[in-house]
Design an enzyme around this catalytic site. Structure first.
Site, mmCIF file in Angstrom:
data_model
loop_
_atom_site.group_PDB
_atom_site.id
_atom_site.type_symbol
_atom_site.label_atom_id
_atom_site.label_comp_id
_atom_site.label_asym_id
_atom_site.label_seq_id
_atom_site.Cartn_x
_atom_site.Cartn_y
_atom_site.Cartn_z
ATOM 1 N N GLU A 180 16.614 65.158 35.287
ATOM 2 C CA GLU A 180 17.974 64.596 34.573
ATOM 3 C C GLU A 180 17.998 65.426 33.181
ATOM 4 O O GLU A 180 16.955 65.307 32.465
ATOM 5 C CB GLU A 180 17.931 63.290 34.501
ATOM 6 N N ARG A 181 19.131 65.955 32.802
ATOM 7 C CA ARG A 181 19.266 66.649 31.657
ATOM 8 C C ARG A 181 18.404 67.657 31.243
ATOM 9 O O ARG A 181 18.107 68.335 30.432
ATOM 10 C CB ARG A 181 19.339 65.769 30.596
ATOM 11 N N ASN A 223 15.467 56.806 34.179
ATOM 12 C CA ASN A 223 16.151 56.283 35.383
ATOM 13 C C ASN A 223 15.151 56.066 36.556
ATOM 14 O O ASN A 223 15.036 57.217 37.248
ATOM 15 C CB ASN A 223 17.508 57.029 35.666
ATOM 16 N N LYS A 300 13.798 51.556 30.674
ATOM 17 C CA LYS A 300 15.061 51.623 30.558
ATOM 18 C C LYS A 300 15.496 50.462 31.198
ATOM 19 O O LYS A 300 15.464 50.396 32.560
ATOM 20 C CB LYS A 300 15.822 52.872 31.074
ATOM 21 N N GLU A 304 23.309 51.639 31.955
ATOM 22 C CA GLU A 304 23.958 52.758 32.928
ATOM 23 C C GLU A 304 23.231 52.390 34.238
ATOM 24 O O GLU A 304 22.948 53.232 35.001
ATOM 25 C CB GLU A 304 23.337 53.834 32.308
ATOM 26 N N ARG A 349 30.840 50.633 21.610
ATOM 27 C CA ARG A 349 29.594 50.710 22.570
ATOM 28 C C ARG A 349 28.615 50.966 21.533
ATOM 29 O O ARG A 349 27.524 50.807 21.652
ATOM 30 C CB ARG A 349 29.914 52.216 23.197
ATOM 31 N N LYS A 373 17.029 55.616 20.093
ATOM 32 C CA LYS A 373 17.615 57.210 19.981
ATOM 33 C C LYS A 373 18.027 57.376 18.479
ATOM 34 O O LYS A 373 18.305 56.219 17.839
ATOM 35 C CB LYS A 373 19.005 57.288 20.684
ATOM 36 N N ASP A 378 24.551 58.612 21.459
ATOM 37 C CA ASP A 378 23.741 59.141 22.354
ATOM 38 C C ASP A 378 23.651 60.681 22.329
ATOM 39 O O ASP A 378 24.320 61.628 22.702
ATOM 40 C CB ASP A 378 24.504 59.148 23.962
ATOM 41 N N GLU A 406 21.258 68.571 25.878
ATOM 42 C CA GLU A 406 22.449 67.613 26.585
ATOM 43 C C GLU A 406 23.760 67.825 26.257
ATOM 44 O O GLU A 406 24.541 68.305 26.932
ATOM 45 C CB GLU A 406 22.101 66.205 26.981
ATOM 46 N N HIS A 534 31.511 62.993 21.496
ATOM 47 C CA HIS A 534 31.580 62.583 22.743
ATOM 48 C C HIS A 534 33.070 63.087 23.302
ATOM 49 O O HIS A 534 33.823 62.561 23.911
ATOM 50 C CB HIS A 534 31.710 60.923 22.951
ATOM 51 N N TRP A 556 32.660 56.229 28.742
ATOM 52 C CA TRP A 556 32.175 57.598 29.000
ATOM 53 C C TRP A 556 33.313 58.508 28.911
ATOM 54 O O TRP A 556 33.064 59.726 29.598
ATOM 55 C CB TRP A 556 31.421 57.437 30.566
HETATM 56 C C1 BDP Z 1 22.311 59.967 28.390
HETATM 57 C C2 BDP Z 1 22.284 60.849 29.517
HETATM 58 C C3 BDP Z 1 21.483 60.133 30.655
HETATM 59 C C4 BDP Z 1 20.370 59.401 30.282
HETATM 60 C C5 BDP Z 1 20.606 58.460 29.245
HETATM 61 C C6 BDP Z 1 19.619 57.632 28.919
HETATM 62 O O1 BDP Z 1 23.421 61.439 29.847
HETATM 63 O O2 BDP Z 1 21.523 61.338 31.892
HETATM 64 O O3 BDP Z 1 19.817 58.754 31.463
HETATM 65 O O4 BDP Z 1 21.328 59.100 28.060
HETATM 66 O O5 BDP Z 1 18.911 58.024 27.741
HETATM 67 O O6 BDP Z 1 22.067 60.846 27.223
HETATM 68 O O7 BDP Z 1 18.887 56.919 29.393
#
Ligand code: BDP
Length: 713
Positions: A180-181, A223, A300, A304, A349, A373, A378, A406, A534, A556
Site C-alpha cells: 500500500e502506497r 490496514n 490502526k 478508514e 477532519r 503523523k 495526511d 504518497e 489535498h 476524501w
Molecule cells: C493514507 C493512505 C492510506 C493509509 C492511511 C493510513 O492514503 O493508504 O492506509 O494513510 O495512514 O495516507 O492509515
C-alpha cells in the site's frame, strides 16, 4: 575470548566501476580514489582486532570483510590472523576490551546506554566500544562511515547514544506482496518462500537498517490482515525475526482489532469483554512462543474502515490497554495510531485526532505509545506540525513520518524529505515555553516520557535499487539518522549519504546537495503552494486533482479542503471557521489566527482569502499562487540542469537513471502547474501574471487525463 585480526596484503589499485545498479545503497564501500588515501586507511584496515563471540560479532566481522573488499582490490581479500599484537583498531564491548584500555575510557563508558558506542583514538589505536552488542555494531558502522566519508581517524572522539528508543520502519506490505502506497515494486517479504528460504535481501535490509540505527520493523500493513497472527504466518515472521536479531532489529506486527472474530469466530471484539481479553492474551503468548523477543503490536483502529473500540462504544485507551495488558508480561509494547477520523464526525477532519486523544491523556498503560503523523491531515507536501505534539504530557507520543512519497510525486520525484522532517522536528510546540520543539517531545525530554519512539513508513520494495529513485535511498538513510537524533544536522547527513552512496568528489557533493536543498520547496511550489492541500487525484494520489469532488466521502475530496469560489479560496480554521487552530499554543494562535501574520506557506491552510487580496510579497493572492507554480516548474528544470553537470562524476548507470527521472519530474511539475492554474483560474477569472507560461493544453485535457494501474493502492 576469540580474537580476530583482519589482515590485508594488497597492492592498491583504484578502479572506478561504471556500472552500479544501486543495490548496495550507502554501503558501497567504493574503492579509494587514490593511492595516498588508500595507504592512509590501509594501516588501520589491515590491523583490526575484533574481540568476542556472538552472532552480532559474526555480522561485524562480515561487514568489515565486505568493506575491505570494496575499499581495496577485490583480488586481495583480507586474511585472518589470530595475532593481535600489531592491532591498530580494537573492537570489543566493555566486557571484552583489554584491561589496559578500559580504565582510561571508564568515565565515558559510564555515559553509554544499551545501544550507545564510543569511537576513540587512544595511544595510537582506534577503539570501538559499547556496553552491548548492538552498540558495538553501530560503532563499527560509524567507523566505516568515517572511512567512507574520508574523515581522519586520529581525531576520533565520539560518544553516541540514540536519543529515541524505538526507531522503526513501518512496512505497509500486504501478505499478497502488494505494498500500500509502495512505488518500488512488490514487498520484499516473500511469504511463500518463508520460513525456509532466507533471502540475501533480508540480510542486506538488516545491514542497511543497522548501519543507520534502526532497531525495529513492523512488517505488515496497518490496514491489517488478521492472518498474520496465525501459525502459518507466525512461523514465517519468526524466520525474519531470527534473521534480523543479530542486527539488533526486532519484529513487530500489525494487529487487526477484530482478529478474535475473524480467526476464532468470537461474537465480539469488545476490548472490555473478558473473553476477548483472554483471546488476545493467549494469542500474544503464542506469538512469543515463535518470536521470544517480539516487539509488540502496531494498530490502526477506527479509521478508514478499520474496526476498533468505537464499534463497541469504547475509547481508544480501552482498545490500546487491552492489547498492552496482553504484551506486558513479555516486555512488549503497543503502538496505537492517532490517525483516527470519520466522515460522519461533523467537525473538520484535521481536528478529530486531537479531539479524540487529548481527553485520554494519562489514560493509557505505560507500555502504550501513541503514534502520530507529522501533520494533522495526511502526509501532505506541507502541513504544520500535529497539534497533539506538546499536548499529551502524560502519554508518550511517537512520530510517524512517511518515507514513501504518497503525496509527493511518488517514486519519480527527487525530494529531500529530511528538509521537511527538520521543519517539523524543529517546530516549537510552546508546550513548556519557547524551545519546546517537537524533537524534544519525541526524545522524551519535554514531558519525561519513559517510552520514546519514531516510525517511518517504508519506501522499500523489490526494485533493484530498493526505492525506485536512487535518491530516495537518501530518505531512508536520513530517516534513520534523524530517528537516532532528531536534532541532527541534515546538511551533514546529506553530505555523508552522498559520499557513501555515489562519490567523495567535492564538486559532486556540493552540486548534488545544492539540488537536495532546493528540492523540497520546489515540490511544494509546483504542487501545493501558499498552504493548499489535498488537491491530488483521487485514490492513487498521483498527479493533480483540484477538481476532485463528490463520491463516497467528502473528506476524501479536494473541494472539501480548498472550498474554491469566484471570490475566495482556502479553509478557514480560525474561530470563525472550524477552529482547528484552537488546538495550538497561544503563540501560534496569535500568529496563525491572523492572515496578515500567517506565513504564506500556511495561508490557505488556515484562512479563506480573496483572490485579489494583496499579500506581503506585493502580489495579489492569485498572482502569488500562479507565480509560485511557475517557480516550482523552474526549480525542477534547474534541478535537471544542475544534475546534467554531474555527467561523468559518477557511474553512468545511476547518472542516467536519475536523469530520466528528473525529466519525468519536470514534465509532472508542468502538469501540476497547468492543471491547477487552469482549474482555479476558472474561479478567479484573472489572467495569468507575466512570467507564467501558458498551459500546454486546455482544462478538459487535464480533467480527462487518466492512467490505469497507478501503483500503490
Ligand atoms: C493514507 C493512505 C492510506 C493509509 C492511511 C493510513 O492514503 O493508504 O492506509 O494513510 O495512514 O495516507 O492509515
Amino acid at each position: 575470548m576469540r580474537k580476530i585480526l583482519l589482515t590485508i596484503f594488497c597492492v592498491i589499485q583504484v578502479q572506478i566501476s561504471w556500472a552500479n545498479d544501486g543495490y548496495k545503497l550507502w554501503l558501497q564501500y567504493l574503492p579509494f580514489e587514490n593511492k595516498a588515501v588508500a595507504e592512509y586507511y590501509r594501516d588501520y584496515l589491515e590491523n583490526i582486532v575484533l574481540i568476542g563471540n556472538s552472532p552480532t560479532h559474526s555480522v561485524i566481522q562480515k561487514e568489515l570483510e565486505i568493506a575491505i573488499e570494496g575499499f581495496f582490490d577485490m583480488k586481495n581479500k583480507p586474511g585472518i590472523n589470530l595475532n593481535p599484537s600489531t592491532a591498530l583498531v580494537w573492537i570489543g564491548t566493555e566486557k571484552e576490551l583489554s584491561k589496559d584500555i578500559l580504565p582510561e575510557l571508564q568515565s565515558q563508558i559510564n555515559q553509554l546506554g544499551d545501544e550507545g558506542y564510543i569511537l576513540k583514538y587512544l595511544h595510537g589505536k582506534v577503539i570501538v566500544t559499547a556496553k552491548g552488542n548492538a552498540g558495538l555494531l553501530y560503532g563499527t558502522f560509524a567507523l566505516l562511515k568515517q572511512i567512507q566519508t574520508r574523515e581522519k581517524l586520529e581525531n576520533l572522539d565520539i560518544l553516541e547514544n540514540p536519543k529515541i528508543q524505538l526507531r522503526l520502519l513501518n512496512h505497509w506490505d500486504n501478505l499478497n506482496r502488494t505494498v500500500e502506497r509502495g512505488y518500488s515494486g512488490f514487498s520484499i517479504w516473500n511469504w511463500h518462500r518463508l520460513p525456509h528460504h532466507i533471502d540475501q535481501q533480508y540480510i542486506d535490509y538488516a545491514r542497511a537498517n543497522a548501519s543507520i540505527g534502526i532497531n525495529g520493523t513492523s512488517i505488515t500493513n496497518v490496514n491489517a490482515n488478521a492472518l498474520v497472527l496465525t501459525p502459518e504466518y507466525l512461523e514465517k515472521a519468526a524466520a525474519l525475526a531470527d534473521a534480523f536479531r543479530p542486527y539488533g532489529i526486532k519484529v513487530y506486527l500489525t494487529a487487526r482489532f477484530n482478529a478474535p472474530m475473524m480467526l476464532d469466530n468470537l461474537s465480539t471484539a469488545d476490548p472490555l469483554n473478558p473473553e476477548v481479553q483472554d483471546w488476545w492474551k493467549k494469542k500474544t503468548a503464542e506469538i512469543y512462543s515463535y518470536i521470544p523477543d517480539f516487539g509488540g503490536f502496531l494498530v490502526k483502529a477506527d479509521s478508514e474502515g478499520q474496526p476498533g473500540p468505537h464499534n463497541y462504544g469504547r475509547t481508544q485507551a480501552d482498545g490500546a490497554n487491552m492489547l498492552a495488558d496482553a504484551v506486558k508480561p513479555f516486555g512488549g509494547i503497543v503502538m496505537w495510531r492517532a490517525f483516527v477520523y470519520n466522515e460522519k464526525t461533523p467537525t473538520d477532519r484535521i481536528r478529530q485526532a486531537y479531539d479524540e486523544f487529548k481527553p485520554l491523556d494519562g489514560k493509557f498503560r505505560d507500555n502504550v505509545i501513541v503514534q502520530v503523523k507529522n501533520g494533522p491531515l495526511d502526509f501532505q507536501p506541507r502541513e504544520p506540525f500535529h497539534p497533539l505534539f506538546g499536548a499529551m504530557s502524560e502519554t508518550p507520543l511517537m512520530m510517524e513520518f512517511q518515507i514513501t512519497k504518497e503525496y509527493l510525486g511518488q517514486e519519480t520525484h527527487w525530494v529531500n524529505l529530511a528538509t521537511m522532517w527538520q521543519e517539523i522536528l524543529q517546530s516549537d510546540t510552546y508546550a513548556k515555553g519557547k524551545g519546546s520543539t517537537v524533537s524534544k517531545v519525541l526524545d522524551g525530554s519535554l514531558h519525561e516520557y519513559k517510552l520514546t519512539g519514531i516510525a517511518g513508513v517504508s519506501n522499500i520494495g523489490t526494485d533493484r535499487n530498493w526505492t525506485g529513485h536512487h535518491t530516495a535511498q537518501g530518505d531512508w538513510y536520513s530517516y534513520g539518522k534523524l530517528a537516532w537524533n532528531p536534532d541532527s544536522d541534515i546538511q551533514k547527513i546529506g553530505q555523508d549519504w552522498l559520499k557513501m552512496t555515489f562519490s567523495t568528489d567535492s564538486d559532486f557533493v556540493k552540486t548534488a546537495q545544492g539540488i537536495m536543498n532546493q528540492s523540497y520547496e520546489t515540490l511544494v511550489n509546483y504542487m501545493t503552494p501558499v498552504g493548499l492541500h489535498h488537491i491530488m487525484a483521487r485514490s492513487h494520489h498521483w498527479g493533480p486533482g483540484p477538481w476532485v469532488t463528490g463520491g463516497e466521502r467528502d473528506d476524501w475530496t479536494a473541494t472539501y479542503y480548498h472550498k474554491v469560489t469566484k471570490e475566495a479560496i482556502g479553509f478557514d480554521r480560525t474561530e470563525n471557521g472550524s477552529n482547528a487552530l484552537a488546538q495550538y499554543a497561544p503563540e501560534w494562535k496569535a500568529m496563525w489566527g491572523n492572515p496578515e501574520t500567517t506565513p504564506l506557506e500556511y495561508l490557505l491552510w488556515f484562512h479563506r482569502v480573496e483572490w485579489d487580496k494583496k499579500l506581503s510579497t506585493g502580489n495579489s493572492l492569485w498572482d502569488e499562487i500562479a507565480l509560485r507554480y511557475q517557480k516550482g516548474v523552474e526549480g525542477a528544470r534547474w534541478m535537471q540542469s544542475e544534475w546534467t553537470k554531474m555527467n561523468g562524476k559518477i557511474d553512468e548507470e545511476r547518472f542516467s537513471h536519475i536523469s530520466s527521472f528528473l525529466a519525468i519530474q519536470v514534465k509532472e511539475a508542468e502538469w501540476w502547474r497547468d492543471a491547477c492554474l487552469l482549474y482555479f483560474g476558472q474561479f478567479s477569472g484573472i489572467p495569468l501574471p507575466a512570467g507564467v507560461e501558458a498551459p500546454k493544453h486546455d482544462l478538459n485535457y487535464y480533467l480527462n487525463f487518466k492512467r490505469n494501474f497507478v501503483p500503490g493502492i
